[in-house]
Scaffold this active site. Structure first.
Site, PDB file in Angstrom:
ATOM      1  CG  ASP A  56      35.738  36.263  37.727  1.00 37.56           C
ATOM      2  OD1 ASP A  56      35.287  35.257  38.310  1.00 37.56           O
ATOM      3  OD2 ASP A  56      36.135  36.256  36.548  1.00 37.56           O
ATOM      4  CG  HIS A 110      42.699  38.312  33.057  1.00 37.08           C
ATOM      5  ND1 HIS A 110      42.863  37.831  31.779  1.00 37.08           N
ATOM      6  CD2 HIS A 110      42.879  37.252  33.892  1.00 37.08           C
ATOM      7  CE1 HIS A 110      43.113  36.526  31.831  1.00 37.08           C
ATOM      8  NE2 HIS A 110      43.138  36.158  33.102  1.00 37.08           N
ATOM      9  N   GLY A 161      38.718  39.189  35.828  1.00 34.64           N
ATOM     10  CA  GLY A 161      39.490  37.969  36.110  1.00 34.64           C
ATOM     11  C   GLY A 161      40.453  38.094  37.274  1.00 34.64           C
ATOM     12  CG  ASP A 216      46.523  29.827  35.566  1.00 35.97           C
ATOM     13  OD1 ASP A 216      47.465  29.857  34.751  1.00 35.97           O
ATOM     14  OD2 ASP A 216      45.710  30.768  35.713  1.00 35.97           O
ATOM     15  CE1 TYR A 248      43.992  32.120  41.065  1.00 41.10           C
ATOM     16  CE2 TYR A 248      44.102  30.977  38.944  1.00 41.10           C
ATOM     17  CZ  TYR A 248      44.078  32.151  39.678  1.00 41.10           C
ATOM     18  OH  TYR A 248      44.177  33.359  39.025  1.00 41.10           O
TER      19      TYR A 248
HETATM   20 ZN   LIG Z   1      45.321  32.392  34.692  1.00 39.47          ZN
END
Ligand SMILES: [Zn+2]
Ligand SMILES: [Zn+2]
Length: 392
Positions: A90, A132, A140, A257, A301
């Site tokens: 990640d 995160h 993340g 997202d 994304y």
């Molecule tokens: Zn997210």
């Protein structure tokens, strides 16, 4: 006079985990190109602010000193430190990682300062929202937690209470953890159920600890929740808890997202619904916090048909010049987006039709899994705040 500021530096594009990683700088590049193609920089109420790397002192307000040392070492030596989440799948290492991540924090914290001083009423950092990151580890796609640092700066400058609203598809775990035991900060996260998505946390029963019980709020929604149901869930929880908290400032995270086209999450929240939620957060800032509002980016994304649309909308909303629903997107921007991404960009900014969401006040359905999730949150947290979960 109303002023909004967008924090931006082209060097924010240097936060780059390398080819094939979803958190690619093209997201921000196409967003800034759309902002310019729409003429937003000419709006009288919008100014551009810089984003300089935050100092170590600022970073240490939300991170451990030895984590900073580890990030700096990893940024130059490129030696993985998996115990601190550095050099993982990640969060792969790249040269200059420390500066690039510190710059995201600098952008958000300088906006928080400007909002608190009254230089501007609204600040936007589309490169921020790194929700995160933990005190001592990356997670993340997030190295440093600009959202937590901005909230912390507002408190340090004198805010008695801050509300943090997180609309990303993923649970805002890092910000929640930073203020888990701090009754001054209400964190509200609306996200896909952690049983089906990273980071696997953020359940209705998670409400904060000690004197801060009731100041962590989690709305955990089933996969495929659509825009109408997402707005219904937000409306059933967020305004009530934020009003009860009486914040001096609102910090919001607008990770996009949750969209149906997003490759990483499994919600189905349209651009229109996300734009509607932005308007709601904005209205709450004026109703409750003297207009003091810091809006951040986050995940997202689907780089040509979602991210630039949602974040250009956020900037226009903050500048009190909201973009018209369903408007055609500029042809020159579409041409560049096609060339850069080899994907067909959206033709219009969502649709002109309002999202047909239904208010919780008209009743809820115990057989509906989304309504059950919403009611679970209301039952867990409303009584702790003196609210009745069975009434609006
Ligand atoms: Zn997210
Ligand atoms: Zn406003």
């Amino acid at each position: 006079m109303h002023r909004a500021r967008l924090a931006w530096s082209p060097e924010l594009l240097e936060y780059d985990f390398g080819p094939g990683h979803p958190m690619a700088p093209v997201r921000l590049d196409l967003t800034m190109r759309l902002i310019r193609a729409l003429g937003l920089p000419e709006l009288p109420a919008l100014e551009f602010g810089d984003a300089e790397p935050a100092s170590d002192d600022t970073l240490r307000t939300v991170h451990d000193a030895d984590y900073l040392t580890a990030v700096k070492r990893a940024s130059t030596a490129l030696e993985p430190d998996p115990a601190r989440g550095l050099g993982t799948e990640d969060d792969p290492l790249f040269l200059g990682m420390h500066d690039a991540a510190a710059r995201q924090v600098g952008g958000s914290v300088s906006l928080a300062e400007a909002v608190w001083r009254g230089e501007i009423s609204h600040g936007v950092n589309v490169a921020g929202g790194m929700h995160h990151a933990r005190r001592g580890s990356a997670a993340g796609f997030c190295v440093y937690n600009d959202a937590a640092a901005a909230v912390r700066r507002l408190l340090d400058l004198g805010a008695d209470r801050v509300a943090y609203i997180d609309l990303d598809a993923h649970h805002g775990d890092g910000v929640e953890a930073a203020f888990w035991e701090d009754p001054r900060v209400l964190t509200v996260s609306v996200h896909q159920d952690g049983r089906t998505l990273f980071p696997g946390t953020g359940y209705a029963a998670d409400v904060g600890a000690g004197r801060a019980e009731g100041t962590a709020v989690n709305v955990s929604l089933p996969p495929r929740t659509d825009g109408a149901a997402w707005l219904r869930a937000i409306d059933a929880v967020v305004p009530a808890v934020v009003r009860e908290h009486r914040p001096d400032a609102i910090v919001s995270q607008h990770g996009c997202d949750a969209h149906g086209n997003d490759p990483l999450a499994h919600l189905d929240v349209s651009v229109d619904a996300q734009r509607t939620a932005q308007q709601w957060v904005h209205a709450l800032a004026h109703e409750l916090a003297g207009g003091r509002w810091l809006a951040l980016g986050g995940g997202g994304y689907a780089v040509v048909d979602v991210v630039p649309l949602v974040w250009a909308s956020l900037v226009a909303e903050a500048a009190h010049a909201p973009l018209a629903a369903g408007m055609p997107l500029p042809a020159d921007w579409r041409a560049v987006a096609l060339e850069v991404s080899e994907m067909e960009p959206a033709r219009t900014l969502g649709s002109a039709e309002p999202v047909p969401w239904r208010s919780w006040k008209d009743g809820w359905d115990p057989a509906d899994p989304i309504d059950r999730a919403v009611q679970a949150t209301r039952k867990s947290v409303f009584p702790l705040l003196g609210l009745d979960p069975h009434h609006d």
